[in-house]
Scaffold this active site. Structure first.
Site, PDB file in Angstrom:
ATOM      1  N   PHE A   1      -2.968   1.080  12.782  1.00 11.66           N
ATOM      2  CA  PHE A   1      -2.910  -0.189  12.131  1.00 11.66           C
ATOM      3  C   PHE A   1      -1.602  -0.685  11.683  1.00 11.66           C
ATOM      4  O   PHE A   1      -0.971  -1.762  11.945  1.00 11.66           O
ATOM      5  CB  PHE A   1      -3.723  -0.272  10.723  1.00 11.66           C
ATOM      6  CG  PHE A   1      -3.662  -1.431  10.001  1.00 11.66           C
ATOM      7  CD1 PHE A   1      -4.684  -2.580  10.137  1.00 11.66           C
ATOM      8  CD2 PHE A   1      -2.723  -1.582   8.993  1.00 11.66           C
ATOM      9  CE1 PHE A   1      -4.671  -3.656   9.282  1.00 11.66           C
ATOM     10  CE2 PHE A   1      -2.812  -2.828   8.185  1.00 11.66           C
ATOM     11  CZ  PHE A   1      -3.460  -3.692   8.254  1.00 11.66           C
ATOM     12  N   ASP A   2      -0.772   0.108  11.149  1.00 15.07           N
ATOM     13  CA  ASP A   2       0.661  -0.236  10.722  1.00 15.07           C
ATOM     14  C   ASP A   2       1.412  -0.728  11.872  1.00 15.07           C
ATOM     15  O   ASP A   2       2.180  -1.586  11.870  1.00 15.07           O
ATOM     16  CB  ASP A   2       1.428   1.167   9.948  1.00 15.07           C
ATOM     17  CG  ASP A   2       0.558   1.534   8.866  1.00 15.07           C
ATOM     18  OD1 ASP A   2      -0.821   1.668   8.981  1.00 15.07           O
ATOM     19  OD2 ASP A   2       1.034   1.778   7.796  1.00 15.07           O
ATOM     20  N   THR A   3       1.614   0.201  12.921  1.00 15.97           N
ATOM     21  CA  THR A   3       2.151  -0.176  14.238  1.00 15.97           C
ATOM     22  C   THR A   3       1.788  -1.494  14.832  1.00 15.97           C
ATOM     23  O   THR A   3       2.651  -2.164  15.245  1.00 15.97           O
ATOM     24  CB  THR A   3       2.015   0.934  15.252  1.00 15.97           C
ATOM     25  OG1 THR A   3       2.481   2.318  14.685  1.00 15.97           O
ATOM     26  CG2 THR A   3       3.013   0.789  16.273  1.00 15.97           C
TER      27      THR A   3
ATOM     28  N   TYR B   1       0.680  -1.175   0.045  1.00 13.63           N
ATOM     29  CA  TYR B   1       0.030  -0.026  -0.037  1.00 13.63           C
ATOM     30  C   TYR B   1       0.828   1.432  -0.058  1.00 13.63           C
ATOM     31  O   TYR B   1       2.060   1.256   0.583  1.00 13.63           O
ATOM     32  CB  TYR B   1      -0.713   0.081   1.092  1.00 13.63           C
ATOM     33  CG  TYR B   1      -0.636   0.963   2.396  1.00 13.63           C
ATOM     34  CD1 TYR B   1      -0.789   2.098   2.524  1.00 13.63           C
ATOM     35  CD2 TYR B   1       0.344   0.047   3.436  1.00 13.63           C
ATOM     36  CE1 TYR B   1      -0.350   2.712   3.779  1.00 13.63           C
ATOM     37  CE2 TYR B   1       0.676   0.848   4.530  1.00 13.63           C
ATOM     38  CZ  TYR B   1       0.366   2.167   4.657  1.00 13.63           C
ATOM     39  OH  TYR B   1       0.691   2.743   5.827  1.00 13.63           O
TER      40      TYR B   1
END
Length: 404
Positions: free
Chosen positions: A198-200, A106
């Site tokens: 979300f990424d972390t 993404y």
């Protein structure tokens, strides 16, 4: 517990999309068409495999859905999906879960990250080298243009992650990431956040499971028109850090199914003995050298205790990874605590041998003393292997203990 299979490279001859690049958007009518067309042209010119671009619209209220639908009809490798609820994490979770491409990526719609880094980002996943790849703006070689406020906030956030969650990756928030689909299928159900954290959360879980995270330095230019609410995002991130930190403290972070079976590592007793013997030989050599260095100043008992303690900690860490195949940091403190109890047994054996030698031969030479200690240490090593195998790293509990 069924572990992930070995990483394997993708075949060169592929007909279906190898890479699915998701562009999550919310009210991005101004930038969407220009960015998607630029991304599409870049992939057409530089990417050697079939690809797909998926525009993941999460609850836009402007012309974004209409633009995305039109792009999907005009650009053959482009699709779009519509979500009724807002949230970047939700958009990525949905798009990645639906995709059948073996590599999922993404990037942010503003294309702040130079697209020249896209192929280096996904290449380690295609080759089978890594499980996850992230762009980093904080590594040597990165070139970043942004205002001082965002620079300070970004660096403070990553310092906070390192100090509270002891992460090893350098940049959690760069909107430029990729993951192998076999990893995503098991990783995504464990990620609870649907927003910017979300990424972390994904990276923390992956790192704790021992997955390989590849970092790519990127050129990054800040989007001056960014509408991200920095303070609301920061508060949400702090709540996420507290939640993950509590899960780590309780040992409830579920990472067992993310461990990989590593190639060339036999699981039987014979393989464990061979690896344990190699680790033990190095530990014994280190013990002898350390004891010889400390003995003149500290005396035999203190030198023995310190040398044995240092080597025991290193020995437990090496056997945890190499002999018994435990990956990640989960359960490491518990394993070291049990290893220290095993160390006390070894200390009793070696210290007892010194006491017996002193009673029987008080004027024994240093060489004799070393020989007795090495023999006692070898006996302690054999006992250590049995205790490590049957208690510290008991096979039936490895998956559970590695979840912390």
């Amino acid at each position: 517990m069924d572990h992930l299979p070995l990483r394997t490279p993708l075949a060169a001859d592929q007909r279906e999309p190898v890479l699915d690049v998701v562009v999550p958007v919310h009210n991005e009518q101004a930038d969407l068409e220009r960015s998607v067309r630029r991304l599409h042209a870049h992939l057409r010119e530089t990417f050697p495999y079939p690809f797909r671009i998926t525009v993941a619209d999460n609850a836009s209220t402007d012309a974004t859905p209409a633009i995305a639908a039109r792009l999907a009809t005009e650009l053959p490798e482009t699709e779009w999906l519509r979500l009724a609820e807002k949230g970047r994490g939700r958009a990525l979770h949905t798009a990645w879960s639906r995709s059948r491409a073996p590599v999922l990526a993404y990037l942010d719609v503003d294309l702040s990250t130079d697209l020249a880094a896209l192929l280096p980002l996904v290449a380690p996943l295609i080759s089978g080298h890594s499980d996850i790849a992230i762009g980093t703006r904080l590594a040597r070689g990165s070139r970043v243009v942004r205002g001082p406020r965002r620079e300070v906030i970004s660096r403070c956030y990553n310092v906070l992650l390192r100090s509270t969650l002891a992460v090893g990756f350098s940049d959690a928030q760069c909107g430029f990431k990729a993951v192998r689909r076999d990893v995503a299928e098991r990783l995504l159900p464990l990620v609870r956040d649907s927003g910017w954290f979300f990424d972390t959360e994904m990276l923390v879980i992956a790192e704790r499971a021992g997955l390989r995270i590849h970092e790519v330095p990127v050129d990054w230019v800040d989007d001056p028109d960014s509408r991200v609410d920095i303070w609301a995002t920061a508060l949400a991130d702090l709540r996420g850090i507290a939640r993950i930190g509590a899960a780590l403290a309780r040992g409830t972070l579920p990472t067992a199914r993310l461990h990989r079976n590593e190639e060339g590592q036999p699981d039987g007793l014979a393989g464990q003995l061979l690896r344990f013997a190699a680790v033990g030989a190095l530990s014994t050599l280190g013990y002898v050298l350390l004891y010889a260095l400390l003995r003149p100043a500290a005396g035999p008992q203190a030198a023995n205790a310190v040398a044995l303690l240092v080597c025991a900690l290193a020995n437990t860490a090496a056997n945890r990874r190499l002999t018994f195949g435990v990956r990640g940091r989960g359960g490491a403190l518990r394993h070291q605590a049990k290893g220290l109890l095993v160390f006390l047994v070894g200390l009793a054996l070696t210290s007892g041998s010194l006491a017996v030698l002193d009673r029987l031969a008080p004027d024994a030479a240093h060489l004799t003393e070393l020989v007795v200690l090495v023999a006692a240490n070898l006996a302690a090593t054999l006992l250590r292997f049995l205790l490590l195998r049957a208690w510290v790293f008991r096979a039936g509990r490895r998956g559970t203990e590695a979840r912390a």
